[in-house]
Write a protein that holds these residues in place. Structure first.
Motif, PDB file in Angstrom:
ATOM      1  N   ASP A 162      80.364  56.361  26.692  1.00 51.97           N
ATOM      2  CA  ASP A 162      79.705  55.234  26.050  1.00 51.97           C
ATOM      3  C   ASP A 162      78.508  55.726  25.245  1.00 51.97           C
ATOM      4  OD1 ASP A 162      81.486  53.452  27.077  1.00 51.97           O
ATOM      5  OD2 ASP A 162      80.156  52.642  28.628  1.00 51.97           O
ATOM      6  N   ASP A 199      72.673  52.867  24.661  1.00 50.01           N
ATOM      7  CA  ASP A 199      72.270  51.574  24.092  1.00 50.01           C
ATOM      8  C   ASP A 199      71.165  51.733  23.054  1.00 50.01           C
ATOM      9  OD1 ASP A 199      74.089  50.222  25.697  1.00 50.01           O
ATOM     10  OD2 ASP A 199      72.642  49.929  27.324  1.00 50.01           O
ATOM     11  N   ASP A 216      81.934  50.071  22.737  1.00 52.51           N
ATOM     12  CA  ASP A 216      80.771  50.950  22.905  1.00 52.51           C
ATOM     13  C   ASP A 216      81.171  52.382  23.233  1.00 52.51           C
ATOM     14  OD1 ASP A 216      78.970  48.864  22.481  1.00 52.51           O
ATOM     15  OD2 ASP A 216      78.952  48.294  24.600  1.00 52.51           O
TER      16      ASP A 216
END
Length: 323
Positions: free
Chosen positions: A73, A76, A124
């Motif tokens: 992933d 963020d 993601d």
């Protein structure tokens, strides 16, 4: 076969009102990255000024580096990380230290890599990573992972901006309240913005800067060419910097030269104890080399490129001449 990596020094004086070429900063960071990797079959080249020019602490470099892998992933805060590490958001990625985001496709040009790379996302998750040509924008090859390192030696992440500004103000001699350049610099530092010449403010960001040689975690074989001449030339270089520093009292980027460059005697103290040192000097052995009974070993270095080639050849012939 051997490949090479070059550590350049600033191409302008810190007091010249000019700014370092961004490509030189990228080359320096690539050298630090390769030094940390302990890359085998890699010859590291550096001028004395490059080795004694202080850089960000090794721990800061490691803490602000990242490896991305396929099927992983994406972090963020990925875009925010790149911004704080000195990357610029651009429409097209062509130069080191830039990145672009277009939907599920992210292009990044890290100084750690010879080519920029393109990340394709599925949600993601990183689906593919491909190196591409910055000129044609066409893919070169796939890879399973890539490394991202800072694009600048100064890093705002986790930094106390007030402390940076206070350290910067200590370097000023003129009335900064009425100096536009100084006020713009303070404003940029307060807003964590990068600007031309910020590389000279490295000592304001880190209390303890380090030598590039401290990035090596294994003993080296260090070749020093014209050791005495280098020491003399470097003394002259520091003397010239001192003169510039003392005459440029109104320069808004006036960091003491002792905080930017180390002294010659500090060179060997940055090395691991097991490091081997080889000294090369020009010695006149005989007026006429034709009188030698066997061929002498000659490695003239008229240019950096010729010197690199000769060093590669000498590495290959090392066992032969040691026997």
């Amino acid at each position: 076969d051997f490949s090479s990596c070059i550590l350049p020094a600033f191409d302008v004086s810190p007091y010249s009102n000019l700014y370092p070429n961004p490509k030189i900063i990228g080359q320096s960071l690539r050298w630090l990255y390769e030094a940390d990797k302990n890359s085998k079959n890699l010859v590291f080249f550096a001028s004395l000024k490059g080795l004694l020019q202080k850089t960000l602490p090794y721990k800061q470099f490691k803490d602000h580096s990242l490896t991305l892998k396929c099927q992983q992933d994406l972090p963020d805060d990925f875009s925010q990380k790149l911004h704080s590490w000195g990357y610029h958001l651009t429409p097209i990625v062509e130069d080191p230290g830039t990145f672009s985001i277009k939907g599920g496709i992210i292009d990044v040009y890290s100084p750690a890599n010879e080519y920029p790379f393109r990340i394709e996302l599925f949600g993601d998750q990183i689906e593919t990573i491909k190196y591409f040509d910055p000129e044609t924008q066409l893919s070169i090859r796939n890879t399973n992972f890539v490394s991202i390192i800072p694009a600048k030696e100064v890093i705002y992440a986790d930094s106390d901006r007030k402390k940076i500004i206070d350290e910067y103000k200590k370097t000023l001699t003129s009335d900064f309240e009425n100096n536009i350049e100084i006020q713009e610099t303070i404003s940029a530092l307060a807003q964590a913005r990068f600007f031309h010449g910020i590389e000279f403010l490295l000592p304001c960001f880190f209390e303890n800067t380090e030598s590039p040689l401290e990035y090596f975690t294994e003993p080296l074989e260090l070749w020093l060419c014209q050791h005495n001449e280098m020491a003399t030339a470097y003394d002259h270089f520091l003397s010239d910097l001192k003169t510039e520093f003392e005459t440029q009292k109104d320069n808004y980027l006036r960091i003491p030269y002792e905080k930017i460059y180390g002294i010659f005697e500090s060179l060997e103290s940055s090395l691991l104890d097991e490091t081997k040192k080889v000294y090369f000097n020009n010695i006149l052995i005989k007026e006429n080399v034709d009188d030698f009974s066997e061929d002498p070993l000659v490695y003239d270095s008229y240019s950096l490129e010729e010197f690199r080639t000769n060093c590669k050849n000498l590495f290959r012939d090392k066992e032969k001449y040691n026997s």
